[in-house]
Design a protein around this motif. Sequence first.
Motif, PDB file in Angstrom:
ATOM      1  N   SER A   1       0.827  -1.211   0.000  1.00 27.74           N
ATOM      2  CA  SER A   1       0.000   0.000   0.000  1.00 27.74           C
ATOM      3  C   SER A   1       0.855   1.253   0.000  1.00 27.74           C
ATOM      4  N   SER A   2       2.080   1.133  -0.451  1.00 30.78           N
ATOM      5  CA  SER A   2       2.981   2.294  -0.459  1.00 30.78           C
ATOM      6  C   SER A   2       2.407   3.436  -1.286  1.00 30.78           C
ATOM      7  N   SER A   3       1.575   3.089  -2.299  1.00 29.87           N
ATOM      8  CA  SER A   3       1.002   4.125  -3.172  1.00 29.87           C
ATOM      9  C   SER A   3       0.157   5.133  -2.390  1.00 29.87           C
ATOM     10  N   LEU A   4      -0.359   4.697  -1.225  1.00 35.52           N
ATOM     11  CA  LEU A   4      -1.182   5.613  -0.421  1.00 35.52           C
ATOM     12  C   LEU A   4      -0.357   6.785   0.107  1.00 35.52           C
ATOM     13  N   TYR A   5       0.932   6.544   0.228  1.00 34.89           N
ATOM     14  CA  TYR A   5       1.791   7.555   0.844  1.00 34.89           C
ATOM     15  C   TYR A   5       2.537   8.399  -0.192  1.00 34.89           C
ATOM     16  N   SER A   6       2.203   8.197  -1.457  1.00 39.74           N
ATOM     17  CA  SER A   6       2.881   8.985  -2.489  1.00 39.74           C
ATOM     18  C   SER A   6       1.877   9.424  -3.554  1.00 39.74           C
ATOM     19  N   GLY A   7       2.308  10.309  -4.458  1.00 38.95           N
ATOM     20  CA  GLY A   7       1.414  10.785  -5.509  1.00 38.95           C
ATOM     21  C   GLY A   7       0.670  12.043  -5.094  1.00 38.95           C
ATOM     22  N   SER A   8      -0.229  12.456  -6.001  1.00 39.81           N
ATOM     23  CA  SER A   8      -0.913  13.742  -5.776  1.00 39.81           C
ATOM     24  C   SER A   8      -1.846  13.714  -4.565  1.00 39.81           C
ATOM     25  N   GLU A   9      -2.413  12.545  -4.285  1.00 34.79           N
ATOM     26  CA  GLU A   9      -3.341  12.474  -3.149  1.00 34.79           C
ATOM     27  C   GLU A   9      -2.705  11.778  -1.937  1.00 34.79           C
ATOM     28  N   ALA A  10      -1.407  11.871  -1.873  1.00 34.69           N
ATOM     29  CA  ALA A  10      -0.669  11.129  -0.830  1.00 34.69           C
ATOM     30  C   ALA A  10      -1.067  11.544   0.581  1.00 34.69           C
ATOM     31  N   ILE A  11      -1.067  10.566   1.439  1.00 37.04           N
ATOM     32  CA  ILE A  11      -1.172  10.847   2.868  1.00 37.04           C
ATOM     33  C   ILE A  11       0.273  10.941   3.344  1.00 37.04           C
ATOM     34  N   PRO A  12       0.712  12.113   3.773  1.00 31.52           N
ATOM     35  CA  PRO A  12       2.147  12.257   4.059  1.00 31.52           C
ATOM     36  C   PRO A  12       2.607  11.375   5.214  1.00 31.52           C
ATOM     37  N   PRO A  13       3.674  10.625   5.016  1.00 28.58           N
ATOM     38  CA  PRO A  13       4.182   9.782   6.113  1.00 28.58           C
ATOM     39  C   PRO A  13       4.534  10.601   7.347  1.00 28.58           C
ATOM     40  N   SER A  14       4.881  11.874   7.115  1.00 27.74           N
ATOM     41  CA  SER A  14       5.250  12.727   8.255  1.00 27.74           C
ATOM     42  C   SER A  14       4.053  13.025   9.152  1.00 27.74           C
ATOM     43  N   ASP A  15       2.853  12.693   8.683  1.00 23.84           N
ATOM     44  CA  ASP A  15       1.662  12.933   9.500  1.00 23.84           C
ATOM     45  C   ASP A  15       1.450  11.810  10.526  1.00 23.84           C
ATOM     46  N   PHE A  16       2.339  10.844  10.532  1.00 23.84           N
ATOM     47  CA  PHE A  16       2.258   9.747  11.506  1.00 23.84           C
ATOM     48  C   PHE A  16       3.486   9.789  12.409  1.00 23.84           C
ATOM     49  N   ASP A  17       3.311   9.314  13.616  1.00 27.04           N
ATOM     50  CA  ASP A  17       4.481   9.173  14.492  1.00 27.04           C
ATOM     51  C   ASP A  17       5.363   8.082  13.883  1.00 27.04           C
ATOM     52  N   PRO A  18       6.655   8.311  13.810  1.00 27.76           N
ATOM     53  CA  PRO A  18       7.541   7.324  13.151  1.00 27.76           C
ATOM     54  C   PRO A  18       7.380   5.914  13.730  1.00 27.76           C
ATOM     55  N   TYR A  19       7.218   5.811  15.044  1.00 23.47           N
ATOM     56  CA  TYR A  19       7.092   4.489  15.675  1.00 23.47           C
ATOM     57  C   TYR A  19       5.820   3.770  15.200  1.00 23.47           C
ATOM     58  N   VAL A  20       4.763   4.550  14.990  1.00 26.78           N
ATOM     59  CA  VAL A  20       3.495   3.969  14.526  1.00 26.78           C
ATOM     60  C   VAL A  20       3.627   3.506  13.084  1.00 26.78           C
ATOM     61  N   LEU A  21       4.222   4.363  12.263  1.00 33.24           N
ATOM     62  CA  LEU A  21       4.357   4.020  10.846  1.00 33.24           C
ATOM     63  C   LEU A  21       5.297   2.828  10.648  1.00 33.24           C
ATOM     64  N   GLU A  22       6.257   2.731  11.544  1.00 34.98           N
ATOM     65  CA  GLU A  22       7.207   1.622  11.487  1.00 34.98           C
ATOM     66  C   GLU A  22       6.481   0.273  11.599  1.00 34.98           C
ATOM     67  N   GLN A  23       5.381   0.275  12.302  1.00 31.29           N
ATOM     68  CA  GLN A  23       4.641  -0.980  12.522  1.00 31.29           C
ATOM     69  C   GLN A  23       4.089  -1.568  11.219  1.00 31.29           C
ATOM     70  N   VAL A  24       3.832  -0.698  10.226  1.00 29.93           N
ATOM     71  CA  VAL A  24       3.228  -1.200   8.977  1.00 29.93           C
ATOM     72  C   VAL A  24       4.265  -1.324   7.859  1.00 29.93           C
ATOM     73  N   LYS A  25       5.514  -1.145   8.209  1.00 29.78           N
ATOM     74  CA  LYS A  25       6.571  -1.196   7.191  1.00 29.78           C
ATOM     75  C   LYS A  25       7.262  -2.558   7.228  1.00 29.78           C
ATOM     76  N   PHE A  26       7.222  -3.232   6.103  1.00 21.02           N
ATOM     77  CA  PHE A  26       7.859  -4.552   5.986  1.00 21.02           C
ATOM     78  C   PHE A  26       8.706  -4.564   4.722  1.00 21.02           C
ATOM     79  N   ASN A  27       9.950  -4.914   4.877  1.00 25.36           N
ATOM     80  CA  ASN A  27      10.886  -4.951   3.751  1.00 25.36           C
ATOM     81  C   ASN A  27      10.846  -3.654   2.937  1.00 25.36           C
ATOM     82  N   GLY A  28      10.758  -2.548   3.628  1.00 25.29           N
ATOM     83  CA  GLY A  28      10.792  -1.248   2.968  1.00 25.29           C
ATOM     84  C   GLY A  28       9.481  -0.804   2.349  1.00 25.29           C
ATOM     85  N   LYS A  29       8.435  -1.616   2.512  1.00 24.01           N
ATOM     86  CA  LYS A  29       7.140  -1.256   1.910  1.00 24.01           C
ATOM     87  C   LYS A  29       6.093  -1.064   3.000  1.00 24.01           C
TER      88      LYS A  29
END
Lengths: 432, 290
Positions: A119-147
């Motif tokens: 679901s990396s596409s959700l965080y990029s592109g014109s309608e991206a939800i910016p990753p910076s809008d999440f606490d890094p520790y929270v976002l880390e939970q959904v990151k697997f092998n860089g995706k």
Amino acid sequence: MPFRTDWGIKGAIGVLATVVVALGIGRSLDSGVVPIGKQKVSLTFWNGFTGPDGRTMLEIIRDFNRENPDVEVSMQRMDWATYYNKLMVAAMDGRGPQLFVVHASTLPRMYRAGYIADSSSLYSGSEAIPPSDFDPYVLEQVKFNGKYIGLPLDIHPQGMYANADDLKAHGIVDSQGNAKLPANKAEFLAAIDKLKTPTVWGFALTLWRNNFQSLMPQFGGRYLDEQGNADLNNPGNIAALSFLGELSRKKLIPPPENGLGWVGYRQHKVDMVWDGVYMLGDLKRLEGLNYVAAPIPQIGPKPGTMADSHVLCVRQGISSAQRDAADRFIRYLSQNSIRWASAGQVPARKSVRELPEFAAMPVQSAFSKQIPYMMYPPRTTVLFELTLEIDVAVEKVIRGTADAKTALDLADANAQKAIDRDRREAKSGVTP
Amino acid sequence: MSYIRQTQRAGLLFLAPYAVSFFVFAILPIVLSLVLSFMRFDLTNQSAAGFVGMDNYREAYADPYFWNAVRATLFFAIMIVPGLLVIGLSMALGMNAMARGQHQVRALIFLPAMLNVAVTGILWQWFFNGQFGLFNFLLKGLGMGPQPWLSDKGFAMPSIVLMSVWWSVGGTAIILLTALQQIPVMYFEAASLDGASTYQLFRRITLPLLKPVMSFVVITTTIAGFQMFGQAFMLTRGGPELSTRGVVQYIYETAFNSYRMGYGAAMSWMLFALIFGFGIVQLRMMRRTV
């Protein structure tokens, strides 16, 4: 030829019945992929929101469907235990829903099963939800092998609920005369003692394991070491569990057979409990309980609590039209997560937590203060085995059948066996 | 085509819908589970699936949790079978002796058996509740202190047995009552004329003639006892400290919480072997005494 006619009718009925059964079986065995109509894209959305939160989610979905006439999202909810079983089995051969919610803590197993789409596409592109809008520790939970394999919708930390009226009645108030919830060990133990009467307990454990898990980070405890081996018997965990054991031994909490916990709190028989922010929905339905919330008091050397997140995920192998619709729906949910927060959740997005509407939610905003120091369950594929061991260890200590070290030593050894077995078996195949 | 042959064909066609569903939902899963039991098959790691021979059986043999579950299951079965038989037989004898109202009593006794395990479990959770429960309320009335019905290792399994007896004794009593009513009255009349006492009538006539049905009851309740799941799952979730987690619950958790289908299937077949063994022994013992 009366006999022939008779046989013919019987035979026809028999054949018809067989066909009906066969069709039924065939239908149950079909791929389950919703055909895409010319006008509408249909999405099935599964989750475990069976409480009042489910009603809030349903309202959000209705609004989404109204605002997006080309998409039809239909929600199916079931209790979490049943839900995970069905999700896993249904998704096994591609019959699962296009959209689903899983806890961040279960993602490692779901990811390894191989049916969660990137679901990396959700965080990029014109309608991206910016990753910076999440606490890094929270976002880390959904990151697997860089995706990114999902989008965190919320955070649900454990916190403290208290009966404001009883606190006031016992003089546990701040300078303005409002109920003052204990913030540290001394205040906590003093409040338990002060609130205890022959009919009311100052504090009770709710879900024993979760209460222990909330104390673990306070004492520097952890589940696994850096190599992913079990580390349940570390000094921090032992100290955290010993504290709970002391509460039980000194009879500062109801005895296990008493059965008081969350129910006791609802019935004014317990004044303080630790539980998840999601319990707010239950409290809102109650009349006559003046509740107030705060972070878990700091019992150990540093603050801490346990937390988890609901993560929105998309199944692999869906059509591009469904994927587009799913992304649109996930963005809508995320953007409207202030509505979701009203059901008793803390939004995962920082920008949503900064809204004045969120500040006006006293319980949610009080619990959200713990985000900087909360701890999620471990990222492991043997989560069930690990939590079962913790369950048994905590139970032994609360019941006084073992001390914390002995109980956690055994839990650690058993958990390590499960980890070793899982590693051994994983090596036999190709893990994603 | 002969009449008999044509009738047979029609019969087979009528049977076909059931036969298809029986094959799909009973035979096929049984065969698949047997195959699975020799496989490593983790739903979260399907790429690692493969045949592992007897590994799953060896793992179960060395698994202390499996044997802990077997102990809990045996404890349950050993308590529930005589419990159901003795109470069920007493109730059947009582109902058989009733001149009036037997039908009403029979219906009332059977009522709990019509509840499903979830409803029964929730009901009995309240009976056993430490603070507000019916049993502790009754004990308080007798001047006794509250008991930890479900939270103490020594109490939990007997409490589950108590609930299970209440739940299923109606069915056992009805079966035994039916069997009692099949015994010809002339046997009792003849023995009475010969001077037999009530105890002798029971010992020498009722009990021997009931033995075939009693053996049926013993075997079916033993099988049901070994399959105990819902009662413990509803009341204790297998606690305290896993003391009431039976084999079926452990299989369920292995297969659907840990997603280890192969290992779960192997334990299922070990449970089957256990039940089969017990069934055979019981059958032989009963046959010897009938």
